[in-house]
Design a protein around this motif. Structure first.
Motif, PDB file in Angstrom:
ATOM      1  N   THR A   5       7.774   0.998  10.656  1.00  0.00           N
ATOM      2  CA  THR A   5       8.017  -0.146  11.532  1.00  0.00           C
ATOM      3  C   THR A   5       9.504  -0.382  11.787  1.00  0.00           C
ATOM      4  N   PRO A  52      -0.003   2.950  12.089  1.00  0.00           N
ATOM      5  CA  PRO A  52       0.952   2.424  11.118  1.00  0.00           C
ATOM      6  C   PRO A  52       0.734   3.013   9.721  1.00  0.00           C
ATOM      7  N   VAL A  98      -2.152  -4.473   5.428  1.00  0.00           N
ATOM      8  CA  VAL A  98      -1.671  -4.070   6.752  1.00  0.00           C
ATOM      9  C   VAL A  98      -2.782  -4.243   7.790  1.00  0.00           C
ATOM     10  N   HIS A 141       1.240   5.153  -2.615  1.00  0.00           N
ATOM     11  CA  HIS A 141       1.462   6.592  -2.369  1.00  0.00           C
ATOM     12  C   HIS A 141       2.483   7.145  -3.374  1.00  0.00           C
ATOM     13  N   GLY A 150       4.596   5.323  13.537  1.00  0.00           N
ATOM     14  CA  GLY A 150       5.942   5.244  12.964  1.00  0.00           C
ATOM     15  C   GLY A 150       6.068   4.222  11.869  1.00  0.00           C
ATOM     16  N   ARG A 193     -12.573  -7.767   1.486  1.00  0.00           N
ATOM     17  CA  ARG A 193     -11.615  -7.443   2.551  1.00  0.00           C
ATOM     18  C   ARG A 193     -12.282  -7.607   3.926  1.00  0.00           C
ATOM     19  N   GLY A 238       0.829  -1.207   0.000  1.00  0.00           N
ATOM     20  CA  GLY A 238       0.000   0.000   0.000  1.00  0.00           C
ATOM     21  C   GLY A 238       0.866   1.260   0.000  1.00  0.00           C
ATOM     22  N   SER A 239       2.053   1.186   0.609  1.00  0.00           N
ATOM     23  CA  SER A 239       2.959   2.339   0.603  1.00  0.00           C
ATOM     24  C   SER A 239       3.434   2.648  -0.818  1.00  0.00           C
ATOM     25  N   ASP A 266     -14.048  -1.098   6.832  1.00  0.00           N
ATOM     26  CA  ASP A 266     -13.682  -0.882   5.423  1.00  0.00           C
ATOM     27  C   ASP A 266     -14.993  -0.837   4.655  1.00  0.00           C
ATOM     28  N   ILE A 292      -4.713   2.982   7.307  1.00  0.00           N
ATOM     29  CA  ILE A 292      -5.039   3.596   6.012  1.00  0.00           C
ATOM     30  C   ILE A 292      -4.012   4.664   5.648  1.00  0.00           C
ATOM     31  N   HIS A 334     -10.378   7.192   1.999  1.00  0.00           N
ATOM     32  CA  HIS A 334     -11.467   7.212   1.020  1.00  0.00           C
ATOM     33  C   HIS A 334     -12.147   8.601   0.975  1.00  0.00           C
TER      34      HIS A 334
END
Ligand SMILES: NC(=O)c1ccc[n+]([C@@H]2O[C@H](COP(=O)([O-])OP(=O)(O)OC[C@H]3O[C@@H](n4cnc5c(N)ncnc54)[C@H](O)[C@@H]3O)[C@@H](O)[C@H]2O)c1
Ligand SMILES: [Zn+2]
Ligand SMILES: [Zn+2]
Length: 391
Positions: free
Chosen positions: A337, A310, A198, A43, A335, A223, A39-40, A218, A262, A267
Protein backbone atom coordinates in the motif's frame (compact mmCIF):
# COMPACT_ATOMS: atom_id res chain seq x y z
CA UNK A 1 13.96 -1.42 25.92
CA UNK A 2 11.62 -4.38 25.46
CA UNK A 3 10.83 -5.48 21.90
CA UNK A 4 9.45 -8.50 20.02
CA UNK A 5 12.42 -10.12 18.35
CA UNK A 6 12.52 -12.70 15.52
CA UNK A 7 14.75 -15.69 16.29
CA UNK A 8 13.64 -18.10 13.57
CA UNK A 9 10.60 -19.97 12.35
CA UNK A 10 7.73 -19.66 14.86
CA UNK A 11 10.15 -18.24 17.41
CA UNK A 12 9.41 -14.66 18.45
CA UNK A 13 10.52 -13.53 21.91
CA UNK A 14 10.11 -10.45 24.03
CA UNK A 15 13.76 -9.46 24.56
CA UNK A 16 15.67 -6.53 25.96
CA UNK A 17 17.47 -4.71 23.12
CA UNK A 18 19.29 -1.39 22.93
CA UNK A 19 17.20 1.77 22.72
CA UNK A 20 17.02 3.40 19.28
CA UNK A 21 18.79 6.73 18.79
CA UNK A 22 18.69 9.52 16.26
CA UNK A 23 21.02 8.54 13.40
CA UNK A 24 20.10 11.12 10.78
CA UNK A 25 18.78 14.68 10.73
CA UNK A 26 15.40 13.59 9.38
CA UNK A 27 14.86 10.95 12.11
CA UNK A 28 12.56 11.02 15.08
CA UNK A 29 12.31 8.50 17.88
CA UNK A 30 8.84 7.76 19.19
CA UNK A 31 7.70 6.24 22.45
CA UNK A 32 5.24 3.61 21.29
CA UNK A 33 1.77 3.81 22.86
CA UNK A 34 0.13 1.07 20.74
CA UNK A 35 1.19 -1.43 18.11
CA UNK A 36 -0.48 -4.37 16.37
CA UNK A 37 0.23 -7.74 14.81
CA UNK A 38 -0.50 -7.95 11.06
CA UNK A 39 -1.25 -10.89 8.78
CA UNK A 40 1.99 -9.90 7.01
CA UNK A 41 3.87 -10.63 10.26
CA UNK A 42 2.57 -14.20 10.05
CA UNK A 43 4.46 -14.70 6.76
CA UNK A 44 7.66 -13.83 8.69
CA UNK A 45 6.59 -15.94 11.67
CA UNK A 46 6.34 -18.89 9.26
CA UNK A 47 9.64 -17.90 7.62
CA UNK A 48 8.05 -17.75 4.16
CA UNK A 49 9.74 -14.46 3.22
CA UNK A 50 13.53 -14.59 2.99
CA UNK A 51 16.07 -12.25 4.54
CA UNK A 52 14.97 -12.10 8.17
CA UNK A 53 17.91 -12.43 10.58
CA UNK A 54 17.84 -13.58 14.21
CA UNK A 55 17.70 -10.46 16.34
CA UNK A 56 15.47 -8.45 13.97
CA UNK A 57 12.75 -6.45 15.74
CA UNK A 58 9.24 -7.13 14.39
CA UNK A 59 6.30 -4.82 13.78
CA UNK A 60 4.99 -2.30 11.27
CA UNK A 61 1.70 -1.04 12.74
CA UNK A 62 2.72 1.48 15.36
CA UNK A 63 1.81 4.82 16.88
CA UNK A 64 3.09 6.93 19.71
CA UNK A 65 4.63 10.18 20.86
CA UNK A 66 7.72 11.87 19.46
CA UNK A 67 10.43 11.93 22.16
CA UNK A 68 13.55 12.87 20.15
CA UNK A 69 14.05 14.74 16.88
CA UNK A 70 16.86 15.08 14.37
CA UNK A 71 18.22 18.50 13.45
CA UNK A 72 17.26 18.37 9.79
CA UNK A 73 13.50 17.81 9.86
CA UNK A 74 11.82 19.56 6.95
CA UNK A 75 8.55 20.26 8.72
CA UNK A 76 7.50 21.25 12.21
CA UNK A 77 7.45 17.77 13.69
CA UNK A 78 8.45 18.22 17.34
CA UNK A 79 8.74 16.48 20.68
CA UNK A 80 5.34 15.68 22.16
CA UNK A 81 3.61 15.29 18.77
CA UNK A 82 1.26 12.34 18.53
CA UNK A 83 1.90 10.35 15.35
CA UNK A 84 0.81 7.22 13.49
CA UNK A 85 3.72 5.57 11.66
CA UNK A 86 2.82 4.09 8.24
CA UNK A 87 4.65 0.85 7.50
CA UNK A 88 6.20 2.38 4.36
CA UNK A 89 9.24 4.62 4.95
CA UNK A 90 9.22 7.37 2.33
CA UNK A 91 11.75 10.03 1.34
CA UNK A 92 9.13 12.31 -0.20
CA UNK A 93 11.49 13.57 -2.90
CA UNK A 94 12.30 10.74 -5.34
CA UNK A 95 10.41 10.31 -8.63
CA UNK A 96 8.18 7.57 -7.21
CA UNK A 97 7.29 9.53 -4.06
CA UNK A 98 6.47 12.57 -6.21
CA UNK A 99 4.02 10.42 -8.18
CA UNK A 100 2.43 9.07 -4.97
CA UNK A 101 3.88 5.57 -5.48
CA UNK A 102 5.19 5.60 -1.93
CA UNK A 103 5.61 1.85 -1.44
CA UNK A 104 8.21 1.88 -4.22
CA UNK A 105 10.16 4.89 -2.90
CA UNK A 106 13.59 4.77 -4.54
CA UNK A 107 15.60 6.12 -1.62
CA UNK A 108 14.32 4.75 1.69
CA UNK A 109 15.53 1.14 1.31
CA UNK A 110 19.04 1.23 2.77
CA UNK A 111 19.65 -2.29 1.42
CA UNK A 112 18.52 -1.36 -2.06
CA UNK A 113 21.08 -3.68 -3.70
CA UNK A 114 19.23 -6.74 -2.29
CA UNK A 115 15.85 -5.66 -3.63
CA UNK A 116 17.39 -4.65 -6.96
CA UNK A 117 18.69 -8.18 -7.30
CA UNK A 118 15.55 -10.04 -6.20
CA UNK A 119 12.81 -7.83 -7.69
CA UNK A 120 14.68 -6.13 -10.53
CA UNK A 121 14.24 -2.75 -8.81
CA UNK A 122 14.21 -1.56 -5.25
CA UNK A 123 11.02 -0.99 -3.30
CA UNK A 124 10.55 1.22 -0.24
CA UNK A 125 12.12 0.61 3.14
CA UNK A 126 9.61 -1.00 5.50
CA UNK A 127 9.63 -1.32 9.27
CA UNK A 128 10.32 -4.77 10.67
CA UNK A 129 10.03 -6.51 7.32
CA UNK A 130 13.23 -8.34 6.31
CA UNK A 131 16.53 -7.06 4.95
CA UNK A 132 15.05 -6.99 1.44
CA UNK A 133 13.21 -3.86 2.53
CA UNK A 134 16.02 -2.28 4.52
CA UNK A 135 16.26 -4.38 7.68
CA UNK A 136 14.79 -1.52 9.73
CA UNK A 137 13.89 -2.42 13.33
CA UNK A 138 10.11 -2.60 13.72
CA UNK A 139 7.61 -1.03 16.05
CA UNK A 140 6.51 -3.94 18.25
CA UNK A 141 8.73 -2.32 20.83
CA UNK A 142 8.81 0.39 23.47
CA UNK A 143 10.58 2.84 21.18
CA UNK A 144 10.92 3.18 17.40
CA UNK A 145 13.35 5.15 15.27
CA UNK A 146 11.53 6.61 12.27
CA UNK A 147 13.80 7.51 9.32
CA UNK A 148 12.61 10.23 6.91
CA UNK A 149 10.12 11.03 9.67
CA UNK A 150 9.03 14.37 8.21
CA UNK A 151 7.55 12.67 5.14
CA UNK A 152 6.79 9.27 6.70
CA UNK A 153 4.56 9.89 9.74
CA UNK A 154 0.97 11.09 9.95
CA UNK A 155 0.39 13.56 12.76
CA UNK A 156 -2.89 12.86 14.61
CA UNK A 157 -4.90 14.99 17.04
CA UNK A 158 -5.34 14.40 20.77
CA UNK A 159 -8.75 13.32 22.03
CA UNK A 160 -9.27 10.29 19.78
CA UNK A 161 -8.26 6.94 21.33
CA UNK A 162 -5.28 5.04 19.87
CA UNK A 163 -7.55 2.16 18.88
CA UNK A 164 -9.41 4.33 16.34
CA UNK A 165 -6.20 5.73 14.80
CA UNK A 166 -3.64 2.91 14.94
CA UNK A 167 -4.80 1.16 11.78
CA UNK A 168 -4.02 4.24 9.67
CA UNK A 169 -0.53 2.70 9.79
CA UNK A 170 -1.49 -0.18 7.50
CA UNK A 171 -4.71 -2.21 7.34
CA UNK A 172 -7.19 0.64 6.90
CA UNK A 173 -5.31 2.26 3.98
CA UNK A 174 -4.61 -1.24 2.66
CA UNK A 175 -8.29 -2.17 2.56
CA UNK A 176 -9.09 1.26 1.15
CA UNK A 177 -6.47 1.07 -1.62
CA UNK A 178 -7.61 -2.46 -2.49
CA UNK A 179 -11.14 -1.11 -3.01
CA UNK A 180 -10.17 2.18 -4.67
CA UNK A 181 -7.92 0.44 -7.20
CA UNK A 182 -10.86 -1.84 -8.08
CA UNK A 183 -12.54 1.29 -9.52
CA UNK A 184 -15.89 0.33 -7.97
CA UNK A 185 -19.01 1.31 -9.92
CA UNK A 186 -22.53 1.49 -8.39
CA UNK A 187 -23.59 -1.59 -10.37
CA UNK A 188 -20.61 -3.73 -9.33
CA UNK A 189 -20.52 -6.94 -7.36
CA UNK A 190 -17.27 -6.93 -5.41
CA UNK A 191 -16.12 -10.34 -4.17
CA UNK A 192 -13.54 -10.32 -1.37
CA UNK A 193 -11.56 -13.45 -0.48
CA UNK A 194 -10.36 -13.54 3.15
CA UNK A 195 -12.09 -11.94 6.14
CA UNK A 196 -9.01 -11.29 8.26
CA UNK A 197 -8.31 -7.70 9.33
CA UNK A 198 -7.40 -6.63 5.78
CA UNK A 199 -10.52 -8.28 4.34
CA UNK A 200 -12.66 -6.55 6.98
CA UNK A 201 -11.23 -3.12 6.07
CA UNK A 202 -11.71 -3.88 2.37
CA UNK A 203 -15.35 -4.88 2.92
CA UNK A 204 -16.12 -1.63 4.78
CA UNK A 205 -14.27 0.37 2.12
CA UNK A 206 -16.13 -1.30 -0.76
CA UNK A 207 -19.44 -0.57 1.00
CA UNK A 208 -18.40 3.08 1.61
CA UNK A 209 -17.42 3.38 -2.07
CA UNK A 210 -20.93 2.32 -3.09
CA UNK A 211 -20.67 -1.20 -4.54
CA UNK A 212 -24.04 -2.74 -5.37
CA UNK A 213 -23.20 -5.92 -3.51
CA UNK A 214 -20.15 -6.98 -1.53
CA UNK A 215 -19.57 -10.69 -1.10
CA UNK A 216 -17.06 -11.96 1.49
CA UNK A 217 -15.48 -15.42 1.53
CA UNK A 218 -13.81 -17.28 4.43
CA UNK A 219 -14.47 -20.35 6.56
CA UNK A 220 -14.16 -18.85 10.05
CA UNK A 221 -17.62 -18.17 11.49
CA UNK A 222 -16.75 -15.13 13.64
CA UNK A 223 -14.90 -13.49 10.75
CA UNK A 224 -17.89 -14.10 8.46
CA UNK A 225 -20.18 -12.64 11.13
CA UNK A 226 -18.04 -9.50 11.30
CA UNK A 227 -18.14 -9.29 7.48
CA UNK A 228 -21.93 -9.54 7.54
CA UNK A 229 -22.13 -6.82 10.20
CA UNK A 230 -20.10 -4.66 7.79
CA UNK A 231 -22.65 -5.11 5.01
CA UNK A 232 -21.38 -8.15 3.10
CA UNK A 233 -23.16 -11.26 1.85
CA UNK A 234 -21.01 -14.15 3.09
CA UNK A 235 -19.83 -17.47 1.67
CA UNK A 236 -18.33 -20.15 3.92
CA UNK A 237 -16.03 -22.09 1.57
CA UNK A 238 -16.27 -25.20 3.77
CA UNK A 239 -20.01 -25.33 3.23
CA UNK A 240 -20.58 -23.92 -0.23
CA UNK A 241 -18.93 -23.98 -3.64
CA UNK A 242 -17.47 -20.47 -4.02
CA UNK A 243 -17.65 -20.30 -7.82
CA UNK A 244 -21.24 -21.60 -7.97
CA UNK A 245 -22.46 -19.24 -5.27
CA UNK A 246 -20.75 -16.20 -6.85
CA UNK A 247 -22.33 -17.07 -10.18
CA UNK A 248 -25.74 -17.44 -8.48
CA UNK A 249 -25.36 -14.01 -6.91
CA UNK A 250 -24.54 -12.39 -10.27
CA UNK A 251 -27.08 -13.99 -12.63
CA UNK A 252 -24.38 -16.39 -13.87
CA UNK A 253 -22.08 -13.55 -15.02
CA UNK A 254 -19.51 -13.55 -12.20
CA UNK A 255 -18.40 -10.59 -10.05
CA UNK A 256 -16.97 -7.56 -11.88
CA UNK A 257 -14.37 -7.02 -9.16
CA UNK A 258 -12.42 -9.68 -7.24
CA UNK A 259 -10.12 -8.81 -4.33
CA UNK A 260 -7.53 -11.18 -2.83
CA UNK A 261 -7.11 -10.37 0.89
CA UNK A 262 -5.22 -13.60 1.61
CA UNK A 263 -1.99 -13.71 -0.36
CA UNK A 264 0.66 -16.40 -0.22
CA UNK A 265 -0.75 -18.54 2.61
CA UNK A 266 -4.07 -19.66 1.18
CA UNK A 267 -5.90 -22.35 3.16
CA UNK A 268 -4.86 -25.95 2.31
CA UNK A 269 -7.57 -28.60 2.07
CA UNK A 270 -8.07 -31.92 0.23
CA UNK A 271 -11.38 -30.50 -1.04
CA UNK A 272 -9.26 -28.02 -3.05
CA UNK A 273 -6.68 -30.35 -4.65
CA UNK A 274 -4.57 -27.55 -6.13
CA UNK A 275 -3.83 -26.32 -2.58
CA UNK A 276 -2.34 -29.70 -1.67
CA UNK A 277 -0.20 -29.52 -4.82
CA UNK A 278 0.97 -26.01 -3.81
CA UNK A 279 1.75 -27.12 -0.26
CA UNK A 280 3.83 -30.05 -1.53
CA UNK A 281 5.76 -27.79 -3.92
CA UNK A 282 6.30 -25.29 -1.11
CA UNK A 283 7.80 -27.99 1.12
CA UNK A 284 10.10 -29.02 -1.73
CA UNK A 285 11.08 -25.34 -2.17
CA UNK A 286 9.83 -25.57 -5.78
CA UNK A 287 7.26 -22.80 -5.24
CA UNK A 288 7.23 -20.11 -2.57
CA UNK A 289 3.56 -19.07 -2.47
CA UNK A 290 0.16 -20.81 -2.58
CA UNK A 291 -1.94 -19.05 -5.22
CA UNK A 292 -5.26 -20.96 -5.01
CA UNK A 293 -7.24 -17.76 -4.67
CA UNK A 294 -5.66 -16.19 -7.76
CA UNK A 295 -6.77 -19.21 -9.80
CA UNK A 296 -10.30 -19.05 -8.36
CA UNK A 297 -10.58 -15.31 -9.00
CA UNK A 298 -9.40 -15.57 -12.62
CA UNK A 299 -11.91 -18.36 -13.22
CA UNK A 300 -14.94 -16.65 -11.70
CA UNK A 301 -14.27 -12.98 -12.56
CA UNK A 302 -16.58 -11.51 -15.20
CA UNK A 303 -14.87 -10.95 -18.57
CA UNK A 304 -13.55 -7.40 -18.71
CA UNK A 305 -13.39 -7.41 -14.90
CA UNK A 306 -10.64 -6.46 -12.48
CA UNK A 307 -8.55 -8.33 -9.93
CA UNK A 308 -7.14 -6.33 -7.02
CA UNK A 309 -4.44 -7.95 -4.89
CA UNK A 310 -3.52 -6.48 -1.51
CA UNK A 311 -2.64 -9.99 -0.21
CA UNK A 312 1.15 -10.34 -0.04
CA UNK A 313 3.03 -12.65 -2.41
CA UNK A 314 6.71 -13.18 -1.79
CA UNK A 315 8.20 -15.06 -4.71
CA UNK A 316 7.16 -17.58 -7.33
CA UNK A 317 3.76 -19.14 -8.03
CA UNK A 318 2.81 -21.96 -10.35
CA UNK A 319 -0.14 -22.90 -12.58
CA UNK A 320 -1.69 -19.48 -12.98
CA UNK A 321 -4.25 -19.70 -15.83
CA UNK A 322 -2.88 -16.82 -17.89
CA UNK A 323 -4.88 -18.06 -20.87
CA UNK A 324 -8.16 -17.45 -19.08
CA UNK A 325 -6.97 -14.12 -17.68
CA UNK A 326 -5.78 -12.89 -21.08
CA UNK A 327 -8.75 -14.07 -23.12
CA UNK A 328 -11.25 -12.70 -20.59
CA UNK A 329 -9.49 -9.33 -20.74
CA UNK A 330 -8.90 -9.03 -17.01
CA UNK A 331 -7.04 -6.14 -15.40
CA UNK A 332 -4.71 -6.79 -12.46
CA UNK A 333 -3.83 -4.17 -9.84
CA UNK A 334 -1.71 -4.97 -6.82
CA UNK A 335 0.98 -3.80 -4.47
CA UNK A 336 2.15 -2.92 -1.04
CA UNK A 337 0.00 0.00 0.00
CA UNK A 338 1.04 3.56 -0.80
CA UNK A 339 0.00 4.34 2.77
CA UNK A 340 0.86 8.06 2.80
CA UNK A 341 -1.40 8.60 -0.22
CA UNK A 342 -4.46 7.82 1.91
CA UNK A 343 -3.75 8.68 5.56
CA UNK A 344 -4.89 12.33 5.65
CA UNK A 345 -8.18 11.55 3.90
CA UNK A 346 -8.85 8.48 6.04
CA UNK A 347 -8.04 10.42 9.24
CA UNK A 348 -10.73 12.91 8.17
CA UNK A 349 -13.20 10.04 7.66
CA UNK A 350 -12.43 8.75 11.18
CA UNK A 351 -12.87 12.25 12.64
CA UNK A 352 -16.19 12.59 10.78
CA UNK A 353 -17.22 9.18 12.17
CA UNK A 354 -17.83 7.70 8.72
CA UNK A 355 -15.90 4.73 10.02
CA UNK A 356 -14.35 3.55 13.29
CA UNK A 357 -11.61 1.03 12.40
CA UNK A 358 -11.40 -0.22 16.00
CA UNK A 359 -14.35 -2.55 15.25
CA UNK A 360 -11.80 -5.18 14.18
CA UNK A 361 -9.97 -5.42 17.55
CA UNK A 362 -10.72 -8.57 19.53
CA UNK A 363 -7.62 -8.72 21.76
CA UNK A 364 -5.50 -6.23 23.70
CA UNK A 365 -2.46 -7.36 25.66
CA UNK A 366 0.82 -6.04 27.05
CA UNK A 367 3.83 -6.20 24.71
CA UNK A 368 5.39 -8.87 26.94
CA UNK A 369 2.50 -11.19 25.95
CA UNK A 370 3.36 -10.62 22.27
CA UNK A 371 4.91 -14.05 21.61
CA UNK A 372 1.79 -15.90 22.74
CA UNK A 373 -0.48 -13.40 20.96
CA UNK A 374 1.26 -14.28 17.67
CA UNK A 375 0.05 -17.85 18.18
CA UNK A 376 -3.43 -16.82 19.28
CA UNK A 377 -3.77 -14.68 16.11
CA UNK A 378 -2.23 -17.30 13.82
CA UNK A 379 -4.41 -20.12 15.20
CA UNK A 380 -7.55 -17.94 15.38
CA UNK A 381 -7.89 -19.11 18.99
CA UNK A 382 -10.38 -17.42 21.26
CA UNK A 383 -12.12 -15.91 18.18
CA UNK A 384 -9.06 -13.71 17.61
CA UNK A 385 -9.28 -11.32 14.66
CA UNK A 386 -6.90 -8.43 15.54
CA UNK A 387 -4.42 -7.97 18.38
CA UNK A 388 -3.29 -4.62 19.78
CA UNK A 389 -0.22 -4.63 22.04
CA UNK A 390 0.61 -2.03 24.69
CA UNK A 391 4.30 -1.56 25.56
N1 LIG B 1 -0.64 -4.89 0.39
C1 LIG B 1 -0.32 -4.47 1.60
O1 LIG B 1 0.26 -3.42 1.76
C2 LIG B 1 -0.71 -5.30 2.79
C3 LIG B 1 -0.85 -4.70 4.04
C4 LIG B 1 -1.28 -5.51 5.11
C5 LIG B 1 -1.50 -6.85 4.93
N2 LIG B 1 -1.33 -7.40 3.69
C6 LIG B 1 -1.58 -8.80 3.41
O2 LIG B 1 -2.97 -9.04 3.42
C7 LIG B 1 -3.20 -10.43 3.69
C8 LIG B 1 -4.26 -10.59 4.77
O3 LIG B 1 -3.83 -10.02 5.99
P1 LIG B 1 -4.70 -10.24 7.31
O4 LIG B 1 -4.07 -9.45 8.39
O5 LIG B 1 -6.13 -10.01 7.03
O6 LIG B 1 -4.37 -11.80 7.56
P2 LIG B 1 -5.14 -13.06 8.16
O7 LIG B 1 -4.19 -14.17 8.03
O8 LIG B 1 -5.69 -12.74 9.51
O9 LIG B 1 -6.38 -13.27 7.18
C9 LIG B 1 -6.41 -14.14 6.09
C10 LIG B 1 -7.80 -14.74 6.02
O10 LIG B 1 -7.93 -15.47 4.81
C11 LIG B 1 -8.71 -16.63 5.06
N3 LIG B 1 -8.49 -17.61 3.97
C12 LIG B 1 -7.43 -18.45 3.78
N4 LIG B 1 -7.59 -19.16 2.66
C13 LIG B 1 -8.78 -18.78 2.12
C14 LIG B 1 -9.49 -19.15 0.93
N5 LIG B 1 -9.01 -20.09 0.09
N6 LIG B 1 -10.67 -18.54 0.66
C15 LIG B 1 -11.17 -17.59 1.51
N7 LIG B 1 -10.54 -17.19 2.64
C16 LIG B 1 -9.36 -17.79 2.94
C17 LIG B 1 -8.24 -17.07 6.43
O11 LIG B 1 -9.18 -17.92 7.05
C18 LIG B 1 -8.11 -15.72 7.15
O12 LIG B 1 -9.29 -15.34 7.82
C19 LIG B 1 -1.83 -11.02 4.08
O13 LIG B 1 -1.24 -11.63 2.94
C20 LIG B 1 -1.04 -9.79 4.42
O14 LIG B 1 0.34 -10.00 4.25
C21 LIG B 1 -0.94 -6.64 2.63
ZN1 LIG C 1 0.85 -5.21 7.58
ZN1 LIG D 1 11.00 8.36 -2.18
Amino acid sequence: MRALVWHGKEDIRCDTVSDPEIEDGRDVVIKVTSCAICGSDLHLFHNFIPAMLPGDVMGHETMGEVVATGRGLKNKLKKGDRVVVPFTIVCGECDQCKRGYFSVCQKSNRKKHLADKVFGHTTAGLFGYTHLTGGYPGGQAEYLRVPYADTTVQRVPEGIPDEKLLFLSDIFPTGWQAAVQADIQPTDTVAIWGCGPVGQMTIRSAVLLGAEQVVAIDNIPERLEMAEAGGAITINFDEENVVERLNDLTGGEGPEKCIDCIGMESHVSPSMPDTVYDRAKQILLAESDRPHVLREMIYVCRPGGLISIPGVYGGLVDKIPMGAAMNKGLTFRMGQTHVQRWTADLLRRIEEEQIDPSFVITHEAPLTKGPEMYRTFRDKQDSCIKVVLKP
